[in-house]
Write a protein that holds these residues in place. Structure first.
Motif, PDB file in Angstrom:
ATOM      1  N   ASP B  66     -13.513   0.345  -4.172  1.00 48.02           N
ATOM      2  CA  ASP B  66     -13.090  -1.422  -3.772  1.00 48.02           C
ATOM      3  C   ASP B  66     -13.046  -1.071  -4.087  1.00 48.02           C
ATOM      4  O   ASP B  66     -11.572  -1.741  -4.627  1.00 48.02           O
ATOM      5  N   ARG B  67     -12.204  -0.062  -5.744  1.00 45.73           N
ATOM      6  CA  ARG B  67     -11.012  -1.181  -6.781  1.00 45.73           C
ATOM      7  C   ARG B  67     -10.176   0.362  -6.230  1.00 45.73           C
ATOM      8  O   ARG B  67      -8.920  -0.196  -6.629  1.00 45.73           O
ATOM      9  N   TYR B  68     -10.492   1.143  -5.563  1.00 53.21           N
ATOM     10  CA  TYR B  68      -9.311   1.862  -4.678  1.00 53.21           C
ATOM     11  C   TYR B  68      -8.472   1.431  -3.962  1.00 53.21           C
ATOM     12  O   TYR B  68      -7.021   1.333  -3.978  1.00 53.21           O
ATOM     13  N   GLU B  69      -9.620   0.785  -2.626  1.00 54.03           N
ATOM     14  CA  GLU B  69      -8.971  -0.195  -1.767  1.00 54.03           C
ATOM     15  C   GLU B  69      -8.030  -1.524  -2.573  1.00 54.03           C
ATOM     16  O   GLU B  69      -7.523  -2.048  -1.865  1.00 54.03           O
ATOM     17  N   GLU B  70      -8.611  -1.928  -3.391  1.00 51.63           N
ATOM     18  CA  GLU B  70      -8.464  -3.282  -4.713  1.00 51.63           C
ATOM     19  C   GLU B  70      -6.872  -3.174  -4.465  1.00 51.63           C
ATOM     20  O   GLU B  70      -5.538  -3.368  -4.583  1.00 51.63           O
ATOM     21  N   ALA B  71      -6.417  -1.594  -4.829  1.00 60.28           N
ATOM     22  CA  ALA B  71      -4.990  -0.889  -5.735  1.00 60.28           C
ATOM     23  C   ALA B  71      -4.179  -0.836  -4.136  1.00 60.28           C
ATOM     24  O   ALA B  71      -2.896  -1.645  -4.754  1.00 60.28           O
ATOM     25  N   ARG B  72      -4.869  -0.385  -3.143  1.00 60.82           N
ATOM     26  CA  ARG B  72      -3.915  -0.879  -2.089  1.00 60.82           C
ATOM     27  C   ARG B  72      -3.456  -1.955  -1.352  1.00 60.82           C
ATOM     28  O   ARG B  72      -2.323  -2.281  -0.654  1.00 60.82           O
ATOM     29  N   GLN B  73      -4.792  -2.231  -2.192  1.00 63.56           N
ATOM     30  CA  GLN B  73      -3.455  -3.953  -1.446  1.00 63.56           C
ATOM     31  C   GLN B  73      -2.745  -4.263  -2.055  1.00 63.56           C
ATOM     32  O   GLN B  73      -1.736  -5.038  -1.735  1.00 63.56           O
ATOM     33  N   LYS B  74      -2.704  -4.623  -3.481  1.00 70.34           N
ATOM     34  CA  LYS B  74      -2.279  -4.453  -4.231  1.00 70.34           C
ATOM     35  C   LYS B  74      -0.593  -4.338  -4.282  1.00 70.34           C
ATOM     36  O   LYS B  74       0.358  -4.786  -4.270  1.00 70.34           O
ATOM     37  N   CYS B  75      -1.020  -2.308  -4.032  1.00 73.43           N
ATOM     38  CA  CYS B  75       0.487  -2.207  -3.382  1.00 73.43           C
ATOM     39  C   CYS B  75       0.852  -2.772  -1.593  1.00 73.43           C
ATOM     40  O   CYS B  75       2.375  -3.077  -1.906  1.00 73.43           O
ATOM     41  N   ALA B  76       0.562  -2.943  -1.418  1.00 72.20           N
ATOM     42  CA  ALA B  76       0.585  -3.829   0.473  1.00 72.20           C
ATOM     43  C   ALA B  76       1.050  -4.933  -0.438  1.00 72.20           C
ATOM     44  O   ALA B  76       2.407  -5.939   0.035  1.00 72.20           O
ATOM     45  N   GLY B  77       0.760  -6.060  -1.046  1.00 74.93           N
ATOM     46  CA  GLY B  77       1.460  -7.130  -1.454  1.00 74.93           C
ATOM     47  C   GLY B  77       2.918  -7.115  -2.233  1.00 74.93           C
ATOM     48  O   GLY B  77       3.645  -7.687  -1.837  1.00 74.93           O
ATOM     49  N   PHE B  78       2.724  -6.483  -3.347  1.00 73.12           N
ATOM     50  CA  PHE B  78       4.222  -5.847  -3.739  1.00 73.12           C
ATOM     51  C   PHE B  78       5.136  -5.425  -2.891  1.00 73.12           C
ATOM     52  O   PHE B  78       6.245  -5.760  -3.384  1.00 73.12           O
ATOM     53  N   ILE B  79       5.245  -5.365  -2.073  1.00 74.56           N
ATOM     54  CA  ILE B  79       5.562  -4.358  -1.209  1.00 74.56           C
ATOM     55  C   ILE B  79       5.855  -5.055   0.384  1.00 74.56           C
ATOM     56  O   ILE B  79       6.668  -5.619   1.608  1.00 74.56           O
ATOM     57  N   GLY B  80       4.645  -6.322   0.154  1.00 69.20           N
ATOM     58  CA  GLY B  80       5.083  -7.601   1.061  1.00 69.20           C
ATOM     59  C   GLY B  80       4.555  -6.662   3.063  1.00 69.20           C
ATOM     60  O   GLY B  80       5.115  -7.745   3.669  1.00 69.20           O
ATOM     61  N   SER B  81       3.692  -6.253   2.559  1.00 65.06           N
ATOM     62  CA  SER B  81       2.631  -5.710   3.210  1.00 65.06           C
ATOM     63  C   SER B  81       2.149  -6.744   4.177  1.00 65.06           C
ATOM     64  O   SER B  81       0.616  -6.709   3.352  1.00 65.06           O
ATOM     65  N   PRO B  82       1.728  -7.125   5.031  1.00 68.16           N
ATOM     66  CA  PRO B  82       0.756  -8.065   5.815  1.00 68.16           C
ATOM     67  C   PRO B  82      -0.589  -7.050   5.832  1.00 68.16           C
ATOM     68  O   PRO B  82      -1.956  -7.774   5.427  1.00 68.16           O
ATOM     69  N   ILE B  83      -0.138  -6.243   6.159  1.00 67.24           N
ATOM     70  CA  ILE B  83      -2.149  -5.065   5.810  1.00 67.24           C
ATOM     71  C   ILE B  83      -1.670  -3.460   5.488  1.00 67.24           C
ATOM     72  O   ILE B  83      -0.965  -3.133   5.589  1.00 67.24           O
ATOM     73  N   ALA B  84      -3.052  -3.772   4.096  1.00 68.92           N
ATOM     74  CA  ALA B  84      -2.509  -2.708   3.409  1.00 68.92           C
ATOM     75  C   ALA B  84      -3.213  -1.231   3.776  1.00 68.92           C
ATOM     76  O   ALA B  84      -2.628  -0.562   3.587  1.00 68.92           O
ATOM     77  N   GLU B  85      -3.173  -1.807   5.151  1.00 67.12           N
ATOM     78  CA  GLU B  85      -3.751  -0.056   6.513  1.00 67.12           C
ATOM     79  C   GLU B  85      -2.667   0.709   6.177  1.00 67.12           C
ATOM     80  O   GLU B  85      -2.254   1.506   7.086  1.00 67.12           O
ATOM     81  N   ASN B  86      -1.972  -0.180   6.627  1.00 65.19           N
ATOM     82  CA  ASN B  86      -0.533   0.632   6.868  1.00 65.19           C
ATOM     83  C   ASN B  86       0.156   1.593   5.351  1.00 65.19           C
ATOM     84  O   ASN B  86       1.245   2.353   5.778  1.00 65.19           O
ATOM     85  N   LEU B  87      -0.172   0.811   4.705  1.00 67.47           N
ATOM     86  CA  LEU B  87       0.173   2.530   3.322  1.00 67.47           C
ATOM     87  C   LEU B  87      -1.045   3.306   2.773  1.00 67.47           C
ATOM     88  O   LEU B  87      -2.058   3.220   2.750  1.00 67.47           O
ATOM     89  N   ILE B  88      -0.342   5.083   2.778  1.00 65.55           N
ATOM     90  CA  ILE B  88      -0.635   5.639   2.997  1.00 65.55           C
ATOM     91  C   ILE B  88      -0.736   6.350   1.556  1.00 65.55           C
ATOM     92  O   ILE B  88       0.134   6.633   0.598  1.00 65.55           O
ATOM     93  N   MET B  89      -1.774   6.501   0.769  1.00 65.84           N
ATOM     94  CA  MET B  89      -1.669   7.207  -1.123  1.00 65.84           C
ATOM     95  C   MET B  89      -1.354   8.660  -0.509  1.00 65.84           C
ATOM     96  O   MET B  89      -2.295   9.600  -0.107  1.00 65.84           O
ATOM     97  N   VAL B  90      -0.305   8.353  -1.551  1.00 65.26           N
ATOM     98  CA  VAL B  90       0.087  10.044  -1.211  1.00 65.26           C
ATOM     99  C   VAL B  90      -0.381  10.699  -2.942  1.00 65.26           C
ATOM    100  O   VAL B  90      -0.286   9.258  -3.511  1.00 65.26           O
ATOM    101  N   ARG B  91       1.048  12.021  -3.336  1.00 62.08           N
ATOM    102  CA  ARG B  91       0.982  12.132  -4.488  1.00 62.08           C
ATOM    103  C   ARG B  91       2.578  11.309  -5.161  1.00 62.08           C
ATOM    104  O   ARG B  91       2.528  11.172  -6.106  1.00 62.08           O
ATOM    105  N   ASN B  92       3.036  11.423  -4.528  1.00 63.91           N
ATOM    106  CA  ASN B  92       4.554  10.715  -4.355  1.00 63.91           C
ATOM    107  C   ASN B  92       5.523  10.906  -3.798  1.00 63.91           C
ATOM    108  O   ASN B  92       5.508  10.788  -2.376  1.00 63.91           O
TER     109      ASN B  92
END
Lengths: 170, 409
Positions: B66-92
């Motif tokens: 939950d917390r990991y996916e919540e972080a993805r949601q936060k990143c999505a909100g931060f860059i204005g992506s309506p869909i969190a699933e469009n964000l891939i977590m990488v190293r850098n």
């Protein structure tokens, strides 16, 4: 904006006492007035060295007469330590055999890596000893070693060529 | 307005001394410092709910997921992506760009195609395209620079053609601070049927970036330059592009079903997150975003405009120093690269270091740009939310003293 602590910081002096050991007067002198910059018309040894991390560059040329370093020149671009070290090197190896020049490099390298005692060095290294302070600044050691590693390359290349000439003889 | 004094208290490292002098940290373009809330998010994870995600049926695993996916949601909100699933977590950012190169470009760029980039890229947004161009028989083209080190778009029609398949450029130069017109370039790219990749490593931490507004196809950024730990970054990909991409790394987590001789791929974005991800650092990046959003990205940007303008004015006193990049703050972020005349950047860096002032010196992973600027290296001061005008004063006076120390007189 947050006055209190800042005022104390602003009155801090810049005496740079701490770096005087790195930038000794001899080093600054060689940096400001580098020796042996004249390109040699002909040379027996030549090598180019580069430190991609900071962009320091140096080219060294050597002319031998009767097995001794008769003329030596360097051309370079880089920080004060790399260029002063190259200038000091050119003065230091004049009149020496290539074996002696190489031995000086090994001694200098040992000093930079903290593998020798400074008493020995003072006797053996002459002006090169001025670079001793650099070893307290580990990130700068490769600046100091650049010209010397380039010299070592030139000597090795020269030895390989000499060997090839001998083996080519019928 | 930011309350800098209060902000500084949130960063434990800012109260330390270096060689007996207060730390003046001006190397934020390399990495930012971390507030207590981010450090706490890391220790909380390891002390309270450390476990693997997406697979476990136990309480800790569900909590961590939950917390990991919540972080993805936060990143999505931060860059204005309506869909969190469009964000891939990488190293850098580097890994994000390499992912695009391997999973998209290698399959969508062919012989005779072109990739358009600029002369002010970080190596991470150049070297991957060199490989794609070589592998695919494509050509790399470059948008040149003006004398003020902004992009020279006067010849864009010739550079951007129907052969162009990708425009890859930075939003803010890590050397010059130049902010590039990525929205306009995105529109121009789309008109000729090309995709646009934005390297947001320097922009996302410092100004409001909105992927919907920019209409970009790819946006890459790193957590560690925006208060989060190292080892976590994000690649945003537009939905229609993402569905077309080949997997990046293969193994666990990215598969749905596996047989002896083949496998089917998992849903997005897990398809691109093979292996156990960087759970702790992703969660801590969520905390970093909370911190930045509480400050407000508009306020962050205003603070950096103000401190950078102050620095550029102060640098004018130093005649022998050349400062790169545009003067117009609408086109510039909080990065000031300079060249100290006869004094090599490396020597400047060592001298300032001994006064507790941390700057970056070198080629800043932008060797082609150094060639264009005709310098071997530069010194660079870069600002963030906790930097003060008094710190700029210290930088300038230490720099003056350094130039005096080395002067030939």
């Amino acid at each position: 904006m947050c006055a209190g602590w800042v005022i104390i910081m602003s009155t801090q002096g810049f005496d740079f006492a701490d770096v005087d050991d790195l930038y000794r007067e001899i080093i600054l002198d060689h940096y400001r007035s580098p020796r042996n910059q004249e390109k040699l018309a002909e040379s027996d040894l030549e090598a180019e060295g580069m430190n991609p991390f900071c962009g320091d560059e140096v080219v060294i040329q050597i002319k031998l007469v009767d097995g001794l370093v008769d003329a030596v020149s360097f051309k370079g671009n880089g920080c004060s330590i790399s260029q002063a070290s190259a200038s000091i090197l050119t003065d230091a190896i004049k009149g020496k055999t290539l074996d002696e020049a190489e031995a000086l490099y090994f001694r200098f390298r040992d000093m930079m890596y903290g593998k020798s005692s400074s008493d020995d060095d003072a006797d053996q290294l002459g002006e090169v000893e001025a670079l001793a302070g650099v070893k307290r600044f580990p990130i700068r050691v490769k600046c100091a070693l650049l010209a010397w590693a380039t010299l070592e390359d030139a000597i090795k290349k020269h030895a390989r060529e000499a060997e090839k000439k001998t083996s080519d003889k019928p | 307005m930011l309350d800098i004094k209060a902000i500084r208290k949130d960063f434990p490292i800012l109260s330390r001394q270096v060689y007996g002098k207060p730390l003046v940290y001006l190397d934020n373009a390399a990495t930012s410092q971390k507030p207590t809330s981010v450090i706490k998010a890391l220790t909380e994870y390891y002390e309270e709910y450390n476990s693997n995600i997406h697979r476990g049926v136990h309480a800790l695993s569900m909590e961590a997921t939950d917390r990991y996916e919540e972080a993805r949601q936060k990143c999505a909100g931060f860059i204005g992506s309506p869909i969190a699933e469009n964000l891939i977590m990488v190293r850098n950012t580097t890994e994000a760009i390499n992912l695009v190169a391997q999973s998209w470009a290698q399959h969508n760029i062919g012989p005779g195609d072109e990739i358009l980039t600029t002369h002010m890229e970080h190596h991470s947004n150049l070297v991957p395209w060199q490989k794609v161009a070589k592998d695919r028989g494509a050509e790399l083209k470059f948008i040149p620079l003006t004398s003020e080190q902004t992009l020279d778009l006067s010849d864009l029609d010739r550079l951007l053609t129907s052969r162009t398949k990708l425009v890859a450029l930075n939003h803010m130069s890590n050397v010059l601070g130049t902010i590039n017109p990525v929205k306009e370039l995105g529109q121009a790219a789309h008109r000729v049927g090309a995709r646009i990749l934005i390297d947001g490593a320097q922009s996302v931490p410092h100004l409001k970036v909105d992927v919907k507004d920019l209409d970009c196809d790819f946006l890459a950024f790193s957590g560690h330059k925006m208060l989060a730990p190292t080892g976590i970054g994000v690649l945003y990909v537009k939905q229609e592009v993402l569905e077309d991409m080949e997997p990046f790394l293969r193994g666990g987590e990215m598969v749905k079903q596996v047989w002896d001789d083949h496998a089917t791929w998992n849903d997005l974005p897990m398809r691109f997150e093979a292996g156990t991800p960087n759970i702790a650092d992703a969660i801590a990046m969520g905390a970093a975003i909370d911190y930045l959003e509480a400050l407000g990205m508009e306020n962050v940007r205003q603070h950096e405009i103000s401190i950078t303008e102050y620095a550029l004015n102060a640098f004018q006193e130093l005649e022998e120093v050349t400062v790169f990049g545009p003067r117009d703050m609408s086109q510039r972020g909080g990065i000031v690269s300079f060249y100290g005349g006869d004094v090599h950047p490396h020597d400047i860096g060592t001298m300032l270091d001994r006064e507790g002032i941390a700057i970056r010196t070198g080629h800043h992973c932008a060797m082609p740009l150094m060639n264009k600027l005709a310098v071997p290296a530069t010194a660079r001061a870069s600002f963030y939310i906790y930097n003060t005008e008094e710190e700029v004063d210290l930088l300038v006076s230490a720099l003056k003293a350094t130039l005096r120390y080395f002067s030939k007189a």
